[in-house]
Design a protein around this motif. Structure first.
Motif, PDB file in Angstrom:
ATOM      1  N   GLY A  42      43.957  37.728  41.243  1.00 19.09           N
ATOM      2  CA  GLY A  42      42.612  37.946  41.775  1.00 19.09           C
ATOM      3  C   GLY A  42      42.623  38.863  42.993  1.00 19.09           C
ATOM      4  N   ALA A  43      43.610  38.664  43.854  1.00 18.23           N
ATOM      5  CA  ALA A  43      43.724  39.520  45.041  1.00 18.23           C
ATOM      6  C   ALA A  43      44.022  40.967  44.634  1.00 18.23           C
ATOM      7  CB  ALA A  43      44.815  38.988  45.971  1.00 18.23           C
ATOM      8  N   LEU A  44      44.937  41.138  43.683  1.00 19.61           N
ATOM      9  CA  LEU A  44      45.264  42.494  43.217  1.00 19.61           C
ATOM     10  C   LEU A  44      44.043  43.181  42.600  1.00 19.61           C
ATOM     11  CD1 LEU A  44      48.759  41.988  41.530  1.00 19.61           C
ATOM     12  CD2 LEU A  44      48.254  43.440  43.500  1.00 19.61           C
ATOM     13  N   LEU A  45      43.335  42.464  41.755  1.00 23.12           N
ATOM     14  CA  LEU A  45      42.163  43.060  41.116  1.00 23.12           C
ATOM     15  C   LEU A  45      41.089  43.384  42.158  1.00 23.12           C
ATOM     16  CD1 LEU A  45      40.830  44.089  38.595  1.00 23.12           C
ATOM     17  CD2 LEU A  45      40.063  41.750  38.107  1.00 23.12           C
ATOM     18  N   SER A  46      40.923  42.534  43.137  1.00 22.55           N
ATOM     19  CA  SER A  46      39.955  42.812  44.207  1.00 22.55           C
ATOM     20  C   SER A  46      40.319  44.080  44.963  1.00 22.55           C
ATOM     21  CB  SER A  46      39.885  41.623  45.177  1.00 22.55           C
ATOM     22  OG  SER A  46      39.349  40.492  44.532  1.00 22.55           O
ATOM     23  N   VAL A  47      41.597  44.260  45.250  1.00 21.76           N
ATOM     24  CA  VAL A  47      42.052  45.483  45.930  1.00 21.76           C
ATOM     25  C   VAL A  47      41.810  46.696  45.034  1.00 21.76           C
ATOM     26  CG1 VAL A  47      44.103  46.710  46.784  1.00 21.76           C
ATOM     27  CG2 VAL A  47      43.698  44.322  47.433  1.00 21.76           C
ATOM     28  N   PHE A  48      42.119  46.581  43.755  1.00 18.77           N
ATOM     29  CA  PHE A  48      41.872  47.691  42.822  1.00 18.77           C
ATOM     30  C   PHE A  48      40.393  48.069  42.800  1.00 18.77           C
ATOM     31  CE2 PHE A  48      45.611  46.175  39.957  1.00 18.77           C
ATOM     32  CZ  PHE A  48      46.518  46.834  40.763  1.00 18.77           C
ATOM     33  N   VAL A  49      39.525  47.073  42.706  1.00 23.00           N
ATOM     34  CA  VAL A  49      38.087  47.334  42.653  1.00 23.00           C
ATOM     35  C   VAL A  49      37.617  47.993  43.948  1.00 23.00           C
ATOM     36  CG1 VAL A  49      35.804  46.235  42.576  1.00 23.00           C
ATOM     37  CG2 VAL A  49      37.576  45.539  40.961  1.00 23.00           C
ATOM     38  N   ALA A  50      38.075  47.491  45.079  1.00 18.50           N
ATOM     39  CA  ALA A  50      37.679  48.072  46.361  1.00 18.50           C
ATOM     40  C   ALA A  50      38.155  49.521  46.475  1.00 18.50           C
ATOM     41  CB  ALA A  50      38.232  47.232  47.515  1.00 18.50           C
ATOM     42  N   PHE A  51      39.375  49.775  46.038  1.00 19.26           N
ATOM     43  CA  PHE A  51      39.910  51.137  46.083  1.00 19.26           C
ATOM     44  C   PHE A  51      39.118  52.069  45.176  1.00 19.26           C
ATOM     45  CE2 PHE A  51      42.702  54.446  44.399  1.00 19.26           C
ATOM     46  CZ  PHE A  51      43.063  55.085  45.577  1.00 19.26           C
ATOM     47  N   VAL A  52      38.824  51.626  43.959  1.00 20.57           N
ATOM     48  CA  VAL A  52      38.056  52.445  43.015  1.00 20.57           C
ATOM     49  C   VAL A  52      36.652  52.705  43.563  1.00 20.57           C
ATOM     50  CG1 VAL A  52      36.992  52.462  40.722  1.00 20.57           C
ATOM     51  CG2 VAL A  52      39.388  51.820  40.970  1.00 20.57           C
ATOM     52  N   ALA A  53      36.044  51.686  44.140  1.00 18.06           N
ATOM     53  CA  ALA A  53      34.697  51.857  44.709  1.00 18.06           C
ATOM     54  C   ALA A  53      34.729  52.880  45.847  1.00 18.06           C
ATOM     55  CB  ALA A  53      34.162  50.521  45.210  1.00 18.06           C
ATOM     56  N   LEU A 114      34.294  38.830  41.449  1.00 21.00           N
ATOM     57  CA  LEU A 114      32.935  39.286  41.139  1.00 21.00           C
ATOM     58  C   LEU A 114      32.168  39.645  42.409  1.00 21.00           C
ATOM     59  CD1 LEU A 114      31.875  36.837  38.300  1.00 21.00           C
ATOM     60  CD2 LEU A 114      32.445  39.269  38.090  1.00 21.00           C
ATOM     61  N   LEU A 115      32.345  38.872  43.458  1.00 16.93           N
ATOM     62  CA  LEU A 115      31.686  39.171  44.726  1.00 16.93           C
ATOM     63  C   LEU A 115      32.189  40.503  45.298  1.00 16.93           C
ATOM     64  CD1 LEU A 115      29.707  38.202  46.923  1.00 16.93           C
ATOM     65  CD2 LEU A 115      31.655  37.039  48.002  1.00 16.93           C
ATOM     66  N   ILE A 116      33.480  40.732  45.215  1.00 15.09           N
ATOM     67  CA  ILE A 116      34.062  42.009  45.660  1.00 15.09           C
ATOM     68  C   ILE A 116      33.492  43.151  44.812  1.00 15.09           C
ATOM     69  CG2 ILE A 116      36.205  43.356  45.860  1.00 15.09           C
ATOM     70  CD1 ILE A 116      36.023  41.095  47.927  1.00 15.09           C
ATOM     71  N   THR A 117      33.389  42.937  43.515  1.00 12.47           N
ATOM     72  CA  THR A 117      32.836  43.955  42.615  1.00 12.47           C
ATOM     73  C   THR A 117      31.394  44.285  42.986  1.00 12.47           C
ATOM     74  OG1 THR A 117      34.288  43.176  40.848  1.00 12.47           O
ATOM     75  CG2 THR A 117      32.413  44.531  40.186  1.00 12.47           C
ATOM     76  N   LEU A 118      30.638  43.275  43.346  1.00 12.53           N
ATOM     77  CA  LEU A 118      29.247  43.476  43.761  1.00 12.53           C
ATOM     78  C   LEU A 118      29.162  44.252  45.069  1.00 12.53           C
ATOM     79  CD1 LEU A 118      26.167  42.800  43.589  1.00 12.53           C
ATOM     80  CD2 LEU A 118      26.715  40.728  44.892  1.00 12.53           C
ATOM     81  N   LEU A 119      29.974  43.887  46.048  1.00 10.72           N
ATOM     82  CA  LEU A 119      29.823  44.426  47.400  1.00 10.72           C
ATOM     83  C   LEU A 119      30.643  45.677  47.690  1.00 10.72           C
ATOM     84  CD1 LEU A 119      29.742  41.077  49.405  1.00 10.72           C
ATOM     85  CD2 LEU A 119      27.812  42.516  48.683  1.00 10.72           C
ATOM     86  N   ALA A 120      31.697  45.926  46.933  1.00 11.06           N
ATOM     87  CA  ALA A 120      32.589  47.062  47.241  1.00 11.06           C
ATOM     88  C   ALA A 120      31.865  48.406  47.257  1.00 11.06           C
ATOM     89  CB  ALA A 120      33.773  47.084  46.280  1.00 11.06           C
ATOM     90  N   PRO A 121      31.029  48.744  46.278  1.00 10.89           N
ATOM     91  CA  PRO A 121      30.340  50.035  46.358  1.00 10.89           C
ATOM     92  C   PRO A 121      29.381  50.117  47.548  1.00 10.89           C
ATOM     93  CG  PRO A 121      30.199  49.143  44.133  1.00 10.89           C
ATOM     94  CD  PRO A 121      30.749  48.065  45.003  1.00 10.89           C
ATOM     95  N   TYR A 122      28.742  49.011  47.881  1.00 13.40           N
ATOM     96  CA  TYR A 122      27.841  48.962  49.033  1.00 13.40           C
ATOM     97  C   TYR A 122      28.608  49.266  50.321  1.00 13.40           C
ATOM     98  CZ  TYR A 122      25.168  46.845  52.830  1.00 13.40           C
ATOM     99  OH  TYR A 122      24.530  46.621  54.023  1.00 13.40           O
ATOM    100  N   PHE A 123      29.713  48.541  50.544  1.00 12.97           N
ATOM    101  CA  PHE A 123      30.484  48.754  51.767  1.00 12.97           C
ATOM    102  C   PHE A 123      31.168  50.110  51.782  1.00 12.97           C
ATOM    103  CE2 PHE A 123      30.127  44.104  52.249  1.00 12.97           C
ATOM    104  CZ  PHE A 123      29.596  44.089  53.532  1.00 12.97           C
ATOM    105  N   ALA A 124      31.576  50.602  50.628  1.00 13.77           N
ATOM    106  CA  ALA A 124      32.164  51.940  50.560  1.00 13.77           C
ATOM    107  C   ALA A 124      31.127  52.982  50.963  1.00 13.77           C
ATOM    108  CB  ALA A 124      32.697  52.222  49.160  1.00 13.77           C
ATOM    109  N   ALA A 125      29.911  52.840  50.466  1.00 10.22           N
ATOM    110  CA  ALA A 125      28.837  53.775  50.824  1.00 10.22           C
ATOM    111  C   ALA A 125      28.493  53.660  52.303  1.00 10.22           C
ATOM    112  CB  ALA A 125      27.598  53.523  49.965  1.00 10.22           C
ATOM    113  N   LEU A 126      28.459  52.436  52.814  1.00 13.15           N
ATOM    114  CA  LEU A 126      28.179  52.215  54.232  1.00 13.15           C
ATOM    115  C   LEU A 126      29.260  52.848  55.099  1.00 13.15           C
ATOM    116  CD1 LEU A 126      26.275  50.736  56.230  1.00 13.15           C
ATOM    117  CD2 LEU A 126      27.815  48.762  56.031  1.00 13.15           C
TER     118      LEU A 126
END
Length: 138
Positions: A42-53, A114-126
């Motif tokens: 879960g931690a790895l996938l969260s990092v991947f999603v955040a990086f992609v976002a 799922l929460l990281i997936t929801l928020l990662a693009p928002y925080f990346a844009a911010l």
């Protein structure tokens, strides 16, 4: 065009998630156990999603924070649609089995992903908007 790029980026996330699931089942769980395997996966996938976002926002100039949030909503909806459709109609899992992933049982941190997936693009844009603002000297 942003919608199409968001969909294509989600497909990349889907590929990373499938690879991460295979890594979890084949390597992590057999070597470190179910609970730690789920947590690390879960931690790895969260990092991947955040990086992609972050990469997605960085290479799509002008994405606003509100667009980032809407992209996150889209990604979560697509993910949930895929998870429930694939699990129900391909893997033939019951609704109870599918919903079990949302209980944190055995270290499963899927709701956090799922929460990281929801928020990662928002925080990346911010973050990207603030860095653009700082570079412009304002």
């Amino acid at each position: 065009m942003l919608l199409l790029k968001s969909l294509l980026t989600w497909l990349l996330i889907l590929c990373l998630a499938v690879a991460n699931g295979a890594l979890r089942e084949v390597v992590l769980i057999p070597s470190i156990g179910k609970s730690l395997g789920f947590i690390l996966s879960g931690a790895l996938l969260s990092v991947f999603v955040a990086f992609v976002a972050y990469a997605f926002v960085r290479f799509q100039p002008g994405i606003t924070v509100s667009q980032g949030f809407r992209i996150g909503i889209l990604w979560v909806c697509l993910t949930l649609g895929f998870e429930f459709s694939f699990g129900r109609y391909v893997q033939h899992k019951s609704w109870a089995e599918l919903l079990d992933a949302y209980t944190f049982k055995d270290g499963n941190v899927w709701p956090v992903v799922l929460l990281i997936t929801l928020l990662a693009p928002y925080f990346a844009a911010l973050f990207h908007a603030k860095s653009r603002h700082a570079k412009s000297g304002c």
